[in-house]
Design a protein around this motif. Sequence first.
Motif, PDB file in Angstrom:
ATOM      1  N   GLU A  39       0.827  -1.200   0.000  1.00 61.67           N
ATOM      2  CA  GLU A  39       0.000   0.000   0.000  1.00 61.67           C
ATOM      3  C   GLU A  39       0.869   1.261   0.000  1.00 61.67           C
ATOM      4  O   GLU A  39       0.606   2.216  -0.734  1.00 61.67           O
ATOM      5  CB  GLU A  39      -0.918  -0.003   1.227  1.00 61.67           C
ATOM      6  CG  GLU A  39      -2.073  -0.978   1.126  1.00 61.67           C
ATOM      7  CD  GLU A  39      -3.109  -0.547   0.108  1.00 61.67           C
ATOM      8  OE1 GLU A  39      -3.505   0.631   0.118  1.00 61.67           O
ATOM      9  OE2 GLU A  39      -3.497  -1.382  -0.720  1.00 61.67           O
ATOM     10  N   SER A  99      -8.762  -5.808   2.067  1.00 63.00           N
ATOM     11  CA  SER A  99      -7.300  -5.775   2.163  1.00 63.00           C
ATOM     12  C   SER A  99      -6.767  -6.686   3.267  1.00 63.00           C
ATOM     13  O   SER A  99      -5.581  -6.968   3.317  1.00 63.00           O
ATOM     14  CB  SER A  99      -6.825  -4.344   2.420  1.00 63.00           C
ATOM     15  OG  SER A  99      -7.364  -3.844   3.631  1.00 63.00           O
ATOM     16  N   ARG A 147     -10.989  -1.433   1.730  1.00 64.81           N
ATOM     17  CA  ARG A 147     -10.555  -0.238   1.022  1.00 64.81           C
ATOM     18  C   ARG A 147     -11.694   0.204   0.109  1.00 64.81           C
ATOM     19  O   ARG A 147     -12.515  -0.606  -0.298  1.00 64.81           O
ATOM     20  CB  ARG A 147      -9.291  -0.515   0.202  1.00 64.81           C
ATOM     21  CG  ARG A 147      -9.445  -1.590  -0.850  1.00 64.81           C
ATOM     22  CD  ARG A 147      -8.227  -1.654  -1.767  1.00 64.81           C
ATOM     23  NE  ARG A 147      -7.108  -2.311  -1.118  1.00 64.81           N
ATOM     24  CZ  ARG A 147      -6.861  -3.605  -1.233  1.00 64.81           C
ATOM     25  NH1 ARG A 147      -7.659  -4.384  -1.954  1.00 64.81           N
ATOM     26  NH2 ARG A 147      -5.824  -4.149  -0.642  1.00 64.81           N
TER      27      ARG A 147
END
Length: 903
Positions: A557, A734, A760
Amino acid sequence: MSRSQARSCHSLVVRVPGPIDAGDLRQRLRAQARGPWPELAQLRLWEDALPFGAEHPDAGARVRQEAERPLHTTGLPLRAVLLRYADGDADLVLVARHELTLEQGLFAIGRSAAGAARTSDGSGPALDWGLGDPAGAGRTGEVPVVLPAQPSTGVRAGWRALLPAATALVLARYGAGETVDEDQRICDYLAGWEGSYGGGLLPLSGVGVLIEETGRGERRLSSLAPELPAVLHFALYDDGSASGVLRHDLGDLAPVVADRFASHVARVAAQLADGGERRLDAVELLGPLETEAVLRLGVTPPVRTGGADRTVHGLFAEVVRERPDAVALTAGGTSLSYAELDERAARTAAGLRALGVAPGSMVGVALERDADLVVTLLGILKADCAYVPMDLHYPEERLRYTVENAGVTVVVGGLDEAFPAVQGTHVVTPAELRALGGGAAPTPLPADGSAPAYVIYTSGSTGRPKGVVVPHRNVVALLDATRGDFALGGDDVWTLFHSSAFDFSVWEIWGCLLTGGRLVVVDHWVTRDTELFHELLVTEQVTVLNQTPSAFAQVIEADRRGSAELAVRLVVFGGEPLDVRMLTPWFARHSPSGCRLVNMFGITETTVHVTAHTVTPADVLAAGRQVGPALPGWTLSVRDPRGRLLPVGAAGEICVGGAGVADRYLGLPELTAERFVDDPYGGGRIYRSGDRGRLRPDGGLDHLGRLDSQVKVRGHRIELDEIRNVLLSHPEVSGAATVLNHEVPGDSATARIDAYVALRGQAAGADVLAHARRVLPAYMVPASITELPAIPLTINGKVDTAALPAPAPAPVAVRPAQGPGESVVPGAGHDPLAAQLLKLWGHALNAEVTEQDNFFELGGNSLLVIRLLREMRELGLPKVSTQDFYRNSTAGRFIELIRDSQG
């Protein structure tokens, strides 16, 4: 033709000796029109004259071509083809729809009810052990089953019970005692030879058994395509003999696995046919040659680069001689060359001797990650002692237990963190040790590779941690096994990211220092802040990165949001199972040729790593669970609960042997004897891992989770990792975790699966639950899905189930946006900054927050801190370090911190 059309047809091939009257055959077929099939009055008998005899190889190929060609959806329910051979004989090939059964006098093709077969779209039961290639789905493979002479119990009656029993027993072994109940279902077949098999397609755990009486020269197909992933079709003859064929879908069952399965059914049938007591536990699935071949598959020859008595500190001394001035260690503002690190460690060793610590003693280490930590570990080894690392963030009770259990009399601790008092144990700082040692290094003992290098404590099933004693030779073997393949050398930069109490640190420290690299020690607070850690990777030009999958998900990320280029060439995954689908965004930015990702399965008791598999984008598409073959010097095998070797494809307990097997559990002889066992197949000592896996035909291993992650809910066996992986397959998820809970403690009737997801984008828990319902059977769908900003992790980077909040009573709905001027936090409407921050805290914690609340008392954890601080930066609020957050974890103090930062 479609697959469903093939499954809707069956065929019969009959050898017809010459001379042949085709007109008579035609009339006999058309006579069926007087029954329920008037369409057959229009039947045509197709004829083809072939220029070779009936025993020619091309004859068999032509017969198969006609027998496996399905009927059209429309048209007659029967096709008849007469193949005439040059020697005067012929084969009559009849292909019919399943619902058509001709009269007994006309060769009787037909079948009884199929039971639980596949649906027309090909869905239905699957073979977990089949290792089929999805690209081969829809194509049929065929393997003969070579059966023994007729059973001693009689002619057809014996076969009708023996063949399903043999199949069920083989499936029981393939399921490691889980798929089929050995003690009940198989004995039911053996209890009465007469009538045990009532005809039709008998479905047994994804494999069908069909037994039909037939004459010599006839070849029957229950379906032109298998109605189940695999079908064993047995023919019984008038003389009491039998033959069989295994037909299987190549998408479900690999040819090599199919061949082995067919031979196992034949082998077990032969043993059961001998009569006698038929003790099931005495039946052997694998013959001697296959046993040897399967054992050999799991062995990778060791890489020999020196004698067996090499030690960790001995190898380090060699690197010092070769690279004395090269930088060995970077920690904050401290930088040590190999010579400087060696000199400090020598003084540490001398200090231990001055304290009266005898060679062979266990020395405790309770230090934060810094330069002194590495110096101390090396110094303990130089003193011919073993280090016992402890994490200062553990509860005091656990620290005391570790010291007492290991018999530690000296603990090397820091100044800032007080170590709990333990009677008979002296706590000393690294600086004090070096001062005691002065400039004199102790006289080293003769190198002994069998001496303990470290003891790491792992979770125990009793609730008490257990110490794993690992000798020097194991660590040396690990470096021998990986140095060449990973091209480890002096140009590499590694990070020490993990706690020294987690065995991943053994790989990080000694993998770097024994190959001449530079070790960057990552500060505790930096490991808690993904943005800072990513900056460190860029600044230090780190080339070798070791991460748990859960931790690396955060790196992905940060990398996705950042623009700076990483120098990482090798990422090693360990510590927990890897779901390769999480790597999709990484491969979108990084070529596998520039950065190699290696999935390694390992256990503390087998010295960090056991296998290695390079992950590619193709693996991500296949969503496989491969962890690769054994490292050089290690061995792998898969066993059933009784310790019997399982064949390729069958899932069972992973057993590890060879160079990495630890010595013992410290002070636990009974547990040592239970888990570290002598291999009955002559492979030396092996460790029963408690992990579930299966061996592949190329010697690679599929890791299938922990055996104890299987739970039972109202009679259904459920793999929690399977549910978790389904949740992770949702594009907006996620992170995920699944747990077994009980609404009433101890009441199995109230058992339920609860799931937790980090999302997300704009998805909600209800969306994920709908996704799960689309994939999972009803009994595996979670009773609740609780939305979290992030899944909490332990200090080792694994899911921290103890930190999960109480499950939500219902799926979390999408939070409605607040209208202009609406007060989202009680009492904060007059202070825009306070209102904004309290709203952010409330969103992170899924709770109403006031200025008097403490973030961690409301269920916060390190991952939520990272998520919250990132959201603040995205909103343009002042940047706050994780350390400052922890020091100001009450909402009111945090608001004042931000207000002061704004000036």
